[in-house]
Design an enzyme around this catalytic site. Structure first.
Site, short mmCIF file in Angstrom:
data_model
loop_
_atom_site.label_atom_id
_atom_site.label_comp_id
_atom_site.label_asym_id
_atom_site.label_seq_id
_atom_site.Cartn_x
_atom_site.Cartn_y
_atom_site.Cartn_z
N TYR A 55 0.80 -1.24 0.00
CA TYR A 55 0.00 0.00 0.00
C TYR A 55 0.83 1.28 0.00
CZ TYR A 55 -0.27 -0.30 5.27
OH TYR A 55 -0.04 -0.41 6.61
N GLU A 56 0.14 2.35 -0.35
CA GLU A 56 0.77 3.66 -0.58
C GLU A 56 1.92 3.54 -1.57
OE1 GLU A 56 0.95 6.42 2.64
OE2 GLU A 56 -0.50 5.28 3.81
#
Lengths: 381, 256
Positions: free
Chosen positions: A362-363
Site C-alpha cells: 500500500y501507498e
C-alpha cells in the site's frame, strides 16, 4: 551530523512506548483475531496528541517535526501495526492534504478536529481499475451550480467506515487523463455516500478497510480541495509524505519482531544450548539488527527532509521500499527462529509476519517506489 | 494552592547494577526514570492543581541527567522545576538531601509538599519525612487517598492489616503509595511545552548555605550479591527421591 535524538524525541519515544506496551500490546492479538477496530485506543491517541503531530498549533496540532511523527508510528507499530496504520493514514493521507492544499476555511472546519483527534480521517484514492495507475479512475465528479455530483466507488480504503472525514479523488474530464482528476473533502453521513464491503485481510486485521460507494453524492462546491484538475498532483504529494508513515510502520514491525526473536533465542534450549549460543542463529540476529538500523537511518533521513521542507519524494520512496522489505525479511526470520511455535498464534511474530506484507503493497507497491526513485535519480543527472 | 513535589531520578528498575573500579555504583550507561513512587506524587500534585489552581513545582537534588526526569514531570503538566546540583552533594546522605530540599522549598510558596513513600534505588524512605521535620510540618506517609479542602487534608494511609485516616492542617507533607492514582502520560503538547518551562539550577551557595551540610551517616560500602548456586536435581525412583528430598530439606536446608 548528529545521530543523537533530541531530549524531546527521547521523551516522545518513551511516552509512546510506555503507552503502547501498557495499553496497546495487551489486546493486539485479540483485536487481530476478531478484526476489531481499535476505537478506544484511537481516542487515547488523540488525547496524547498523536493525531496531529506535524500540524501547527493554530490548526489543532502539536507543531512537532516529522521525526516525532516517524518515531510515534514506529513505536505504535512495534506492538500493533494496525494501530500504526490507523494513525498514519489519518494524519498523512487525510489531515495532511487538507493542511497542504486546503483553504483557510477548510482547515478551520476539517483540519482542526482531525488534528485534535476528535475526528478520524481517510483517503479514497484506489479503485478497482485504478491501483498503481490513477489514469483508470472511474469515479466521476460533475459540477452542477454550487455543487459537485459524485458517482462511483473506492476500494481498499484504510479507516473506511470508522473515519468521519474523507479526502477522495474523482475524474472530471476523462480526455485529460490524470490532469482531469480533482480532489474533494466529504463527510460520513452525507446523503449518497455509503460503505460497500469490508475487506477480510491477511494482516493489519484490526485496521478497518472498506469500499466507499458514491451514488449521486452532492457536495457543496467549497469542498473541492485545491483546483479542478489538481487531484492527481494532490494525491502524489500526499503519498510522498504518506510513505514516511508506512516506512515508519514497517520499521516498527521489524523492530518488534526482532526483539521477540532476540528474547526467545536467549530462552529456547535445543541440543543443550540456547538458540542464541548457536552461530547459525547469531548470524540471523546480526543481519536483522543491521538491516533494521539501516532502515531506521533512511526513515529518519526522510523525516529530516520533510521537516526541513526539502524534496521528500526520493527519500520517502527509498525509506519505504527498503524498510518494508526489511520488515518482510526480518519477520520471516523471526518466525524461523521461533520454529513451529512461530507459525502458531501463540507468539506475536506470526501476526507480525502477516502485518509486514502490506507495507510492500500500500501507498505505492515496491515496484512503484523503484519507479519513483528511478525517475528522481534520472532527473538529477 | 501551591504544591512542591520532591522528585528523585532513579535507575530504571530493569537496569543492571554494576560497580566501577572504585567500588561505587556505575551509573554511566544506565537508563534513568522518575522514581515510580514520585510519579504518583507528581500526578497527585497535578490533580490538586486542576481542582484548586496554583502551581506545581518540582524540586530535586541531583546531577547532570536529573533534568531529563524533571522535564518529564514538566511535560506531564508541572509548572516549574528547581534542581539543586552541587559537587558536594554527590556524598550526601538522607539527612543532607532533606536539609537541602527543605531550604529550597522554604524559599517558594507552598501549601502541600508531596513525594513518593520510598525511592526504588536505595529504599531508605526517609527524605520526605525529614523534610517535614526540617520545616516543622505535619506529615502523613504511605498515602492511598488524599482529600484536600481549603486549609486541611484528610489522608488515608496504609498500615499493617488495614488503613488509617488522618486529618491534618495545611501546610503538610504527604508521601505517595502505589494505588494513590494512575500517573498520566506526558502528551505530545506537554513534551513540546516542557522545554520552555523554567528549570532553575541552583548550587548550595545560591540556596544560601554558608557551608555545605555534612553527612551524618558513615560512608556507604557497596557489594554485589554473590552468584546463585546451582540447584540440586534429585533423580531416581519417586519413593527414593521423595525420601532424599525430605532429608535434604530437613538436614541441609533446615526448613522442615
Amino acid at each position: 551530523m548528529n545521530f543523537d535524538l533530541t531530549e524531546d524525541h527521547v521523551m516522545m519515544r518513551k511516552m509512546v512506548r510506555d503507552f503502547a506496551e501498557a495499553e496497546v500490546q495487551p489486546g493486539a492479538e485479540e483485536r487481530d483475531e476478531h478484526e476489531e477496530f481499535p476505537a478506544e485506543l484511537w481516542k487515547k491517541c488523540g488525547q496524547l496528541g498523536l493525531a496531529g503531530i506535524t500540524f501547527p498549533e493554530e490548526y489543532g496540532g502539536v507543531g512537532a517535526d516529522y521525526l516525532s511523527y516517524g518515531i510515534t508510528i514506529e513505536e505504535l507499530s512495534r506492538v500493533d501495526a494496525s494501530l500504526g496504520v490507523t494513525v498514519s493514514a489519518h494524519s498523512s493521507l487525510c489531515a495532511n492534504p487538507i493542511y497542504l492544499f486546503g483553504t483557510e476555511e477548510q482547515k478551520k472546519k476539517y483540519l482542526i478536529p482531525l488534528a485534535t483527534g476528535e475526528k478520524l480521517g481517510a483517503l479514497g484514492l484506489t479503485e478497482s481499475m485504478a491501483g498503481s495507475d490513477s489514469k483508470g479512475t472511474r469515479t466521476t465528479a460533475v459540477r452542477e451550480g454550487d455543487e459537485y455530483v459524485i458517482n462511483g466507488s473506492k476500494l481498499f480504503i484504510t479507516n473506511g467506515y470508522y473515519a468521519d472525514t474523507y479526502v477522495i479523488t474523482a475524474q472530471m474530464d476523462k480526455s485529460k487523463g490524470t490532469r482531469g482528476i480533482a480532489a474533494f473533502i466529504i463527510e460520513k453521513g452525507m446523503p449518497g455516500f455509503t460503505f460497500g464491503k469490508k475487506e477480510k485481510k491477511m494482516g493489519i486485521r484490526s485496521s478497518s478497510t472498506y469500499e466507499l460507494v458514491f451514488e449521486n453524492l452532492r457536495i457543496p462546491a467549497e469542498n473541492l480541495l485545491g483546483q479542478e484538475g489538481q487531484g492527481f498532483k494532490i494525491a502524489m504529494v500526499t503519498l510522498d509524505y504518506g510513505r514516511i508513515g508506512i516506512a515508519s510502520q514497517a520499521l516498527g514491525i521489524a523492530q518488534g519482531a526482532y526483539e521477540q526473536a532476540l528474547k526467545y533465542s536467549k530462552e529456547r534450549v535445543q541440543f543443550d544450548k540456547t538458540l542464541a549460543e548457536m552461530e547459525v542463529i547469531q548470524f540471523k540476529l546480526a543481519d536483522m539488527a543491521t538491516e533494521i538500523e539501516a532502515a531506521r537511518l533512511l526513515v529518519y533521513q526522510a523525516c529530516h527532509m520533510a521537516t526541513n521542507k526539502r524534496p521528500v519524494s526520493k527519500y520517502a520512496a527509498m525509506a519505504k521500499v527498503y524498510a518494508s522489505e526489511v520488515a518482510n525479511r526480518v519477520t520471516t526470520q523471526a518466525v524461523q527462529i521461533f520454529g513451529g511455535y512461530g507459525y502458531t498464534r501463540e507468539y506475536p511474530v506470526e501476526r507480525m509476519m502477516r502485518d509486514a506484507k502490506i507495507t510492500e503493497i500500500y501507498e505505492g507497491t515496491s515496484e512503484i517506489q523503484r519507479i519513483v526513485i528511478a525517475a528522481n535519480i534520472l532527473k538529477e543527472v | 494552592m501551591n504544591i512542591a513535589v520532591c522528585l528523585k531520578q532513579t535507575f530504571d528498575t530493569e537496569a543492571k547494577i554494576s560497580l566501577n573500579s572504585s567500588g561505587k555504583i556505575d551509573d554511566a550507561n544506565v537508563t534513568r526514570c522518575i522514581n515510580p513512587y514520585d510519579e504518583y506524587a507528581v500526578e497527585a500534585g497535578l490533580k490538586l492543581k486542576e481542582k484548586f489552581g496554583g502551581e506545581v513545582t518540582i524540586v530535586s537534588v541531583g546531577g547532570e541527567k536529573t533534568p531529563e526526569s524533571m522535564r518529564t514531570a514538566l511535560a506531564m503538566g508541572a509548572d516549574k522545576g528547581i534542581l539543586i546540583k552541587d559537587p558536594v552533594l554527590e556524598q550526601a546522605d538522607e539527612w543532607v538531601v532533606a536539609e537541602v530540599l527543605a531550604k529550597a522549598i522554604s524559599q517558594i510558596p507552598y501549601d502541600i509538599i508531596l513525594s513518593g513513600r520510598i525511592a526504588v534505588d536505595d529504599q531508605s524512605a526517609q527524605v520526605a519525612i525529614r523534610v517535614a521535620e526540617a520545616l516543622g510540618l505535619p506529615s502523613v506517609s504511605t498515602v492511598l487517598a488524599l482529600e484536600v479542602e481549603e486549609n486541611k487534608a484528610v489522608a488515608t494511609r496504609e498500615i499493617d492489616g488495614g488503613t488509617e485516616v488522618i486529618e491534618v492542617p495545611l501546610p503538610a507533607v504527604f508521601t505517595a503509595q502505589k494505588g494513590l492514582n494512575e500517573p498520566r502520560y506526558p502528551n505530545m503538547m506537554g513534551i513540546m511545552k516542557a522545554k520552555n518551562k523554567e528549570l532553575k539550577v541552583l548550587s548550595l551557595n545560591d540556596l544560601g548555605f554558608a557551608e555545605a551540610p555534612a553527612r551524618k551517616s558513615g560512608e556507604a560500602v557497596y557489594s554485589l550479591p554473590g552468584a546463585r548456586k546451582a540447584g540440586i536435581k534429585i533423580q531416581g525412583e519417586p519413593a527414593d527421591s521423595v525420601r532424599e528430598l525430605v532429608r535434604l530439606l530437613s538436614e541441609e536446608a533446615k526448613v522442615i
